[in-house]
Design a protein around this motif. Structure first.
Motif, mmCIF file in Angstrom:
data_model
loop_
_atom_site.group_PDB
_atom_site.id
_atom_site.type_symbol
_atom_site.label_atom_id
_atom_site.label_comp_id
_atom_site.label_asym_id
_atom_site.label_seq_id
_atom_site.Cartn_x
_atom_site.Cartn_y
_atom_site.Cartn_z
ATOM 1 N N MET A 79 0.834 -1.203 0.000
ATOM 2 C CA MET A 79 0.000 0.000 0.000
ATOM 3 C C MET A 79 0.874 1.260 0.000
ATOM 4 S SD MET A 79 -3.250 0.705 2.458
ATOM 5 C CE MET A 79 -4.466 1.901 1.978
ATOM 6 N N SER A 80 2.102 1.155 0.563
ATOM 7 C CA SER A 80 3.016 2.278 0.607
ATOM 8 C C SER A 80 4.432 1.760 0.586
ATOM 9 C CB SER A 80 2.761 3.097 1.885
ATOM 10 O OG SER A 80 3.779 4.055 2.061
ATOM 11 N N THR A 81 5.375 2.558 0.049
ATOM 12 C CA THR A 81 6.777 2.162 0.050
ATOM 13 C C THR A 81 7.402 2.412 1.426
ATOM 14 O OG1 THR A 81 7.367 4.377 -0.741
ATOM 15 C CG2 THR A 81 7.056 2.632 -2.404
ATOM 16 N N SER A 82 6.721 3.120 2.303
ATOM 17 C CA SER A 82 7.224 3.390 3.646
ATOM 18 C C SER A 82 7.244 2.105 4.465
ATOM 19 C CB SER A 82 6.322 4.414 4.339
ATOM 20 O OG SER A 82 6.630 4.488 5.719
ATOM 21 N N PRO A 83 8.249 1.964 5.345
ATOM 22 C CA PRO A 83 8.250 0.780 6.221
ATOM 23 C C PRO A 83 7.190 0.870 7.306
ATOM 24 C CG PRO A 83 10.049 2.259 6.799
ATOM 25 C CD PRO A 83 9.421 2.818 5.550
ATOM 26 N N HIS A 84 6.597 2.064 7.450
ATOM 27 C CA HIS A 84 5.591 2.264 8.493
ATOM 28 C C HIS A 84 4.178 2.140 7.927
ATOM 29 C CE1 HIS A 84 8.680 3.427 11.282
ATOM 30 N NE2 HIS A 84 9.112 4.363 10.458
ATOM 31 N N ARG A 85 3.238 1.872 8.825
ATOM 32 C CA ARG A 85 1.833 1.768 8.422
ATOM 33 C C ARG A 85 0.988 2.704 9.268
ATOM 34 N NH1 ARG A 85 0.492 -4.544 8.044
ATOM 35 N NH2 ARG A 85 -1.470 -3.748 7.192
ATOM 36 N N TYR A 86 -0.126 3.119 8.675
ATOM 37 C CA TYR A 86 -0.957 4.154 9.272
ATOM 38 C C TYR A 86 -2.427 3.756 9.188
ATOM 39 C CZ TYR A 86 3.405 6.634 8.579
ATOM 40 O OH TYR A 86 4.732 6.981 8.597
ATOM 41 N N PHE A 87 -3.140 3.953 10.293
ATOM 42 C CA PHE A 87 -4.539 3.542 10.358
ATOM 43 C C PHE A 87 -5.373 4.627 11.043
ATOM 44 C CE2 PHE A 87 -1.669 -0.028 11.044
ATOM 45 C CZ PHE A 87 -2.037 -0.926 10.062
ATOM 46 N N ILE A 88 -6.655 4.691 10.691
ATOM 47 C CA ILE A 88 -7.614 5.431 11.497
ATOM 48 C C ILE A 88 -8.692 4.441 11.917
ATOM 49 C CG2 ILE A 88 -7.162 7.609 10.313
ATOM 50 C CD1 ILE A 88 -9.902 7.331 8.938
ATOM 51 N N ILE A 89 -9.207 4.635 13.115
ATOM 52 C CA ILE A 89 -10.301 3.791 13.587
ATOM 53 C C ILE A 89 -11.391 4.687 14.168
ATOM 54 C CG2 ILE A 89 -8.649 1.957 14.187
ATOM 55 C CD1 ILE A 89 -9.369 2.513 17.161
ATOM 56 N N ASN A 90 -12.585 4.134 14.244
ATOM 57 C CA ASN A 90 -13.663 4.764 14.988
ATOM 58 C C ASN A 90 -13.734 4.022 16.314
ATOM 59 O OD1 ASN A 90 -16.000 5.802 16.077
ATOM 60 N ND2 ASN A 90 -17.222 5.580 14.224
ATOM 61 N N LYS A 91 -13.045 4.572 17.325
ATOM 62 C CA LYS A 91 -12.990 3.886 18.613
ATOM 63 C C LYS A 91 -14.378 3.839 19.252
ATOM 64 C CE LYS A 91 -12.013 5.432 22.749
ATOM 65 N NZ LYS A 91 -12.952 4.637 23.599
ATOM 66 N N PRO A 92 -14.845 2.654 19.577
ATOM 67 C CA PRO A 92 -16.171 2.558 20.196
ATOM 68 C C PRO A 92 -16.165 3.026 21.647
ATOM 69 C CG PRO A 92 -15.408 0.429 19.293
ATOM 70 C CD PRO A 92 -14.233 1.343 19.352
ATOM 71 N N TYR A 93 -17.349 3.272 22.150
ATOM 72 C CA TYR A 93 -17.546 3.562 23.574
ATOM 73 C C TYR A 93 -17.080 2.357 24.391
ATOM 74 C CZ TYR A 93 -20.072 4.646 27.919
ATOM 75 O OH TYR A 93 -20.404 4.899 29.218
ATOM 76 N N ASN A 94 -16.573 2.605 25.591
ATOM 77 C CA ASN A 94 -16.155 1.545 26.506
ATOM 78 C C ASN A 94 -15.005 0.706 25.941
ATOM 79 O OD1 ASN A 94 -16.248 0.236 28.967
ATOM 80 N ND2 ASN A 94 -17.749 -1.289 28.288
ATOM 81 N N MET A 95 -14.013 1.381 25.397
ATOM 82 C CA MET A 95 -12.778 0.740 24.948
ATOM 83 C C MET A 95 -11.642 1.718 25.211
ATOM 84 S SD MET A 95 -11.660 -0.638 21.141
ATOM 85 C CE MET A 95 -12.538 -2.191 21.266
ATOM 86 N N VAL A 96 -10.538 1.240 25.745
ATOM 87 C CA VAL A 96 -9.399 2.122 26.012
ATOM 88 C C VAL A 96 -8.512 2.209 24.777
ATOM 89 C CG1 VAL A 96 -9.420 1.697 28.499
ATOM 90 C CG2 VAL A 96 -8.011 0.249 27.018
ATOM 91 N N SER A 97 -7.709 3.270 24.707
ATOM 92 C CA SER A 97 -6.867 3.520 23.527
ATOM 93 C C SER A 97 -5.502 2.836 23.671
ATOM 94 C CB SER A 97 -6.675 5.030 23.330
ATOM 95 O OG SER A 97 -7.904 5.682 23.211
ATOM 96 N N GLN A 98 -5.531 1.574 24.076
ATOM 97 C CA GLN A 98 -4.305 0.823 24.329
ATOM 98 C C GLN A 98 -4.467 -0.620 23.832
ATOM 99 O OE1 GLN A 98 -4.715 2.832 28.620
ATOM 100 N NE2 GLN A 98 -3.353 1.054 28.628
ATOM 101 N N PHE A 99 -3.309 -1.273 23.646
ATOM 102 C CA PHE A 99 -3.304 -2.693 23.304
ATOM 103 C C PHE A 99 -3.061 -3.562 24.529
ATOM 104 C CE2 PHE A 99 -2.660 -0.908 19.106
ATOM 105 C CZ PHE A 99 -3.393 -1.758 18.294
ATOM 106 N N ILE A 100 -2.493 -2.968 25.583
ATOM 107 C CA ILE A 100 -2.163 -3.718 26.799
ATOM 108 C C ILE A 100 -2.650 -2.927 28.005
ATOM 109 C CG2 ILE A 100 -0.293 -4.667 28.232
ATOM 110 C CD1 ILE A 100 1.403 -4.837 25.673
ATOM 111 N N SER A 101 -3.238 -3.619 28.971
ATOM 112 C CA SER A 101 -3.671 -2.972 30.202
ATOM 113 C C SER A 101 -3.697 -3.997 31.324
ATOM 114 C CB SER A 101 -5.059 -2.346 30.045
ATOM 115 O OG SER A 101 -5.512 -1.811 31.276
#
Length: 202
Positions: free
Chosen positions: A1-23
């Motif tokens: 999708m891109s020549t960059s080694p990095h990737r980029y996303f947008i999400i619609n964060k739902p209610y009752n979810m934290v903005s983390q992968f680990i807690s």
């Protein structure tokens, strides 16, 4: 999708979810979304557990520093459901600035870049099936260039109202659009940088 080694996303964060992968707490995490994020993906900034809407994710650690550079004003817009009616007088108070408490109880005058009443909320955000809409309420569209802790909620509280729902709908020129709650969209690096207002260097 891109020549960059990095990737980029947008999400619609739902209610009752934290903005983390680990807690360490028993909470819904970004990893619970139906998407296979690459290793090293993290959120740029945060939306608290009870807030919804546009959240940026990337594997590029430099983006957070660039987006929160105090020398640059990156606008963020929020759709705010307020209990009861917001009168023209109360709206004027918000427009001209209200005093909120920030770190260690310090008083801070919070002034939005812009604020307006929204009559038809679906023109801004379509996913608005909310039982609370049957009760007296107002919708505000508020734009800020700063992000003090719980700033929008505190500003609403300063006019003796309560924030019942808070949806971030844009960051710079990057808009949430029709993205459904919990949905993920991957973006190309150049477009991602340009829309959020960060200088793009290939």
């Amino acid at each position: 999708m891109s020549t960059s080694p990095h990737r980029y996303f947008i999400i619609n964060k739902p209610y009752n979810m934290v903005s983390q992968f680990i807690s360490s707490h028993d909470v819904r995490l970004l990893g619970d979304l139906d998407f296979d994020f690459p290793e090293g993906t993290h959120a740029i900034g945060r939306l608290d557990n009870h807030s919804e809407g546009l959240l940026l994710l990337t594997t590029n650690k430099k983006v957070t520093r660039l987006l929160f550079d105090p020398k640059k004003n990156h606008e963020r817009s929020y759709l705010v459901m307020v209990n009861r009616t917001v009168t023209p007088e109360l709206l004027h108070q918000l427009k001209t600035g209200v005093s909120i408490k920030i770190k260690e109880g310090e008083e801070y005058t919070a002034v939005p870049t812009s604020i307006e009443m929204v009559e038809d909320v679906t023109t801004v955000y379509k996913h608005m099936d909310d039982v609370r809409q049957q009760y007296e309420h107002s919708w505000l569209l508020m734009t800020l260039t700063e992000g003090k802790f719980h700033q929008v909620r505190k500003m609403v509280q300063a006019i003796n109202r309560r924030c019942q729902r808070l949806v971030r709908v844009s960051i710079g020129n990057l808009k949430l659009g029709d993205l459904k709650p919990g949905a993920v969209k991957e973006m190309q690096e150049k477009e991602f940088f340009e829309l959020i207002g960060i200088e793009y260097k290939a």
